[in-house]
Design a protein around this motif. Structure first.
Motif, PDB file in Angstrom:
ATOM      1  N   ARG A  46     -58.028 -75.883 -73.258  1.00 25.09           N
ATOM      2  CA  ARG A  46     -59.691 -74.842 -73.069  1.00 25.09           C
ATOM      3  C   ARG A  46     -60.506 -74.694 -71.668  1.00 25.09           C
ATOM      4  O   ARG A  46     -61.326 -75.051 -71.502  1.00 25.09           O
ATOM      5  CB  ARG A  46     -60.586 -75.783 -73.987  1.00 25.09           C
ATOM      6  CG  ARG A  46     -60.571 -76.096 -75.255  1.00 25.09           C
ATOM      7  CD  ARG A  46     -61.601 -76.436 -76.988  1.00 25.09           C
ATOM      8  NE  ARG A  46     -61.505 -78.108 -76.189  1.00 25.09           N
ATOM      9  CZ  ARG A  46     -61.620 -79.295 -76.178  1.00 25.09           C
ATOM     10  NH1 ARG A  46     -60.382 -79.725 -76.230  1.00 25.09           N
ATOM     11  NH2 ARG A  46     -61.953 -80.186 -75.448  1.00 25.09           N
ATOM     12  N   THR A  47     -59.885 -74.783 -70.979  1.00 25.95           N
ATOM     13  CA  THR A  47     -60.025 -74.052 -69.691  1.00 25.95           C
ATOM     14  C   THR A  47     -61.226 -73.469 -69.565  1.00 25.95           C
ATOM     15  O   THR A  47     -61.367 -72.676 -70.441  1.00 25.95           O
ATOM     16  CB  THR A  47     -58.063 -73.450 -69.219  1.00 25.95           C
ATOM     17  OG1 THR A  47     -58.626 -72.315 -69.512  1.00 25.95           O
ATOM     18  CG2 THR A  47     -57.764 -74.507 -69.242  1.00 25.95           C
ATOM     19  N   GLN A  48     -61.954 -73.863 -68.692  1.00 23.18           N
ATOM     20  CA  GLN A  48     -62.358 -73.044 -68.095  1.00 23.18           C
ATOM     21  C   GLN A  48     -62.984 -72.814 -66.310  1.00 23.18           C
ATOM     22  O   GLN A  48     -61.836 -72.586 -65.668  1.00 23.18           O
ATOM     23  CB  GLN A  48     -64.280 -73.944 -67.729  1.00 23.18           C
ATOM     24  CG  GLN A  48     -64.633 -74.994 -69.482  1.00 23.18           C
ATOM     25  CD  GLN A  48     -65.166 -74.198 -70.348  1.00 23.18           C
ATOM     26  OE1 GLN A  48     -65.325 -72.897 -70.019  1.00 23.18           O
ATOM     27  NE2 GLN A  48     -63.925 -73.744 -71.839  1.00 23.18           N
ATOM     28  N   GLN A  49     -63.250 -71.456 -66.127  1.00 24.19           N
ATOM     29  CA  GLN A  49     -63.181 -70.650 -64.962  1.00 24.19           C
ATOM     30  C   GLN A  49     -63.967 -72.312 -63.665  1.00 24.19           C
ATOM     31  O   GLN A  49     -63.208 -72.247 -62.785  1.00 24.19           O
ATOM     32  CB  GLN A  49     -64.498 -69.713 -64.840  1.00 24.19           C
ATOM     33  CG  GLN A  49     -63.891 -68.503 -65.236  1.00 24.19           C
ATOM     34  CD  GLN A  49     -65.237 -67.456 -65.456  1.00 24.19           C
ATOM     35  OE1 GLN A  49     -66.155 -67.542 -65.472  1.00 24.19           O
ATOM     36  NE2 GLN A  49     -64.779 -65.982 -65.788  1.00 24.19           N
ATOM     37  N   GLU A  50     -64.568 -72.637 -64.382  1.00 23.66           N
ATOM     38  CA  GLU A  50     -64.715 -74.264 -62.666  1.00 23.66           C
ATOM     39  C   GLU A  50     -63.152 -75.056 -62.902  1.00 23.66           C
ATOM     40  O   GLU A  50     -63.131 -75.516 -61.895  1.00 23.66           O
ATOM     41  CB  GLU A  50     -65.752 -75.410 -63.198  1.00 23.66           C
ATOM     42  CG  GLU A  50     -66.053 -75.404 -64.692  1.00 23.66           C
ATOM     43  CD  GLU A  50     -66.501 -74.923 -65.740  1.00 23.66           C
ATOM     44  OE1 GLU A  50     -66.527 -73.779 -65.638  1.00 23.66           O
ATOM     45  OE2 GLU A  50     -67.103 -75.765 -66.787  1.00 23.66           O
ATOM     46  N   ASP A  51     -62.355 -75.145 -63.489  1.00 24.76           N
ATOM     47  CA  ASP A  51     -61.339 -75.649 -63.722  1.00 24.76           C
ATOM     48  C   ASP A  51     -60.079 -75.037 -62.558  1.00 24.76           C
ATOM     49  O   ASP A  51     -59.026 -75.623 -61.923  1.00 24.76           O
ATOM     50  CB  ASP A  51     -60.569 -75.813 -65.173  1.00 24.76           C
ATOM     51  CG  ASP A  51     -61.345 -76.598 -66.235  1.00 24.76           C
ATOM     52  OD1 ASP A  51     -61.200 -76.128 -67.162  1.00 24.76           O
ATOM     53  OD2 ASP A  51     -61.855 -76.988 -65.887  1.00 24.76           O
ATOM     54  N   SER A  52     -60.153 -73.510 -62.468  1.00 23.72           N
ATOM     55  CA  SER A  52     -59.744 -73.070 -61.621  1.00 23.72           C
ATOM     56  C   SER A  52     -59.551 -73.528 -59.479  1.00 23.72           C
ATOM     57  O   SER A  52     -60.468 -74.648 -59.292  1.00 23.72           O
ATOM     58  CB  SER A  52     -60.171 -71.315 -61.087  1.00 23.72           C
ATOM     59  OG  SER A  52     -60.224 -70.698 -62.326  1.00 23.72           O
ATOM     60  N   ALA A  53     -58.423 -74.073 -59.252  1.00 26.21           N
ATOM     61  CA  ALA A  53     -58.145 -75.160 -58.050  1.00 26.21           C
ATOM     62  C   ALA A  53     -56.658 -75.317 -57.740  1.00 26.21           C
ATOM     63  O   ALA A  53     -55.950 -74.642 -58.551  1.00 26.21           O
ATOM     64  CB  ALA A  53     -58.584 -76.233 -58.289  1.00 26.21           C
ATOM     65  N   VAL A  54     -56.356 -76.288 -57.092  1.00 23.42           N
ATOM     66  CA  VAL A  54     -55.029 -76.057 -56.662  1.00 23.42           C
ATOM     67  C   VAL A  54     -54.984 -77.482 -57.204  1.00 23.42           C
ATOM     68  O   VAL A  54     -55.382 -78.137 -57.098  1.00 23.42           O
ATOM     69  CB  VAL A  54     -55.233 -76.421 -54.879  1.00 23.42           C
ATOM     70  CG1 VAL A  54     -53.305 -76.730 -54.989  1.00 23.42           C
ATOM     71  CG2 VAL A  54     -54.968 -74.843 -55.035  1.00 23.42           C
TER      72      VAL A  54
END
Lengths: 115, 111
Positions: free
Chosen positions: B81-89
């Motif tokens: 259930r990905t969230q936008q704050e999971d955006s990362a390397v």
């Protein structure tokens, strides 16, 4: 608990000038210390490390660092900067209480080298 | 020799979808680590494995994150259930003793 402080998020030097990137650490055990370099869109590459023994350690690409326990520092230096040294540099301390241990990183210093 | 490899190198997903990130450590390295690198948080430890067991999961940010390692080799980091704050390397590293060697990372973008 471990922590690392890197003073200066951006450092700019002229080509041929001395590079000095600062790192201070806090550790509840004798520290293992590392410097990594990250080029754009790449992973982290080990520059050098201190575990035990000689306090002045030499790494790749002409970099070296000196472990100073009394100052809780592990500053990274290079006598003469090259354009190819432009990258982001991370200092890290290891919580080496077991056979494997996580790294705690500083916030990084971006090195710019100008002509 | 072969270094740490990660796949995919880039992943774009929609909010709410699940993603799986894979890490292939250096052969013979018993320890495997996951870190996350983001603009706001810098480099954060997530989890590490010694063999197939995970003694330290303290860095996983929520129960949406899980990881496993099989055969003492390949590891998979799953974000549900990905969230936008999971955006990362997401960076993987492996070690035999004290020195960790890093892979090139997976760049995750959650739209």
């Amino acid at each position: 608990a471990q922590s690392v402080t890197q003073l200066g998020s951006h450092v700019s030097v002229s080509e041929g000038a001395l590079v000095l990137l600062r790192c201070n650490y806090s550790s509840s055990v004798p520290p293992y210390l590392f410097w990594y370099v990250q080029y754009p869109n790449q992973g982290l590459q080990l520059l050098l490390k201190y575990t035990t023994g000689a306090t002045l350690v030499k790494g790749i690409n002409g970099f070296e660092a000196e472990f100073k326990k009394s100052e809780t520092s592990f500053h990274l230096t290079k006598p003469s900067a090259h354009m190819s040294d432009a990258a982001e540099y991370f200092c890290a301390v290891s919580d080496h209480t077991g056979t494997a241990s996580k790294l705690t990183f500083g916030t990084g210093t971006r090195l710019q080298v100008t002509l | 020799g072969a270094g740490v490899s990660q796949s995919p190198s880039n992943k774009v997903t929609e909010k709410g979808k699940d993603v799986e990130l894979r890490c292939d450590p250096i052969s013979g390295h018993t320890a495997l680590y996951w870190y996350r690198q983001s603009l706001g948080q810098g480099l954060e430890f997530l989890i590490y494995f010694q063999g197939n067991s995970a003694p330290d999961k303290s860095g996983l940010p929520s129960d949406r994150f899980s990881a496993e390692r099989t055969g003492g080799s390949v590891s998979t980091l799953t974000i549900q259930r990905t969230q936008q704050e999971d955006s990362a390397v997401y960076l993987c590293a492996s070690s035999r003793v004290e020195t960790q060697y890093f892979g090139p990372g997976t760049r995750l973008l959650v739209l």
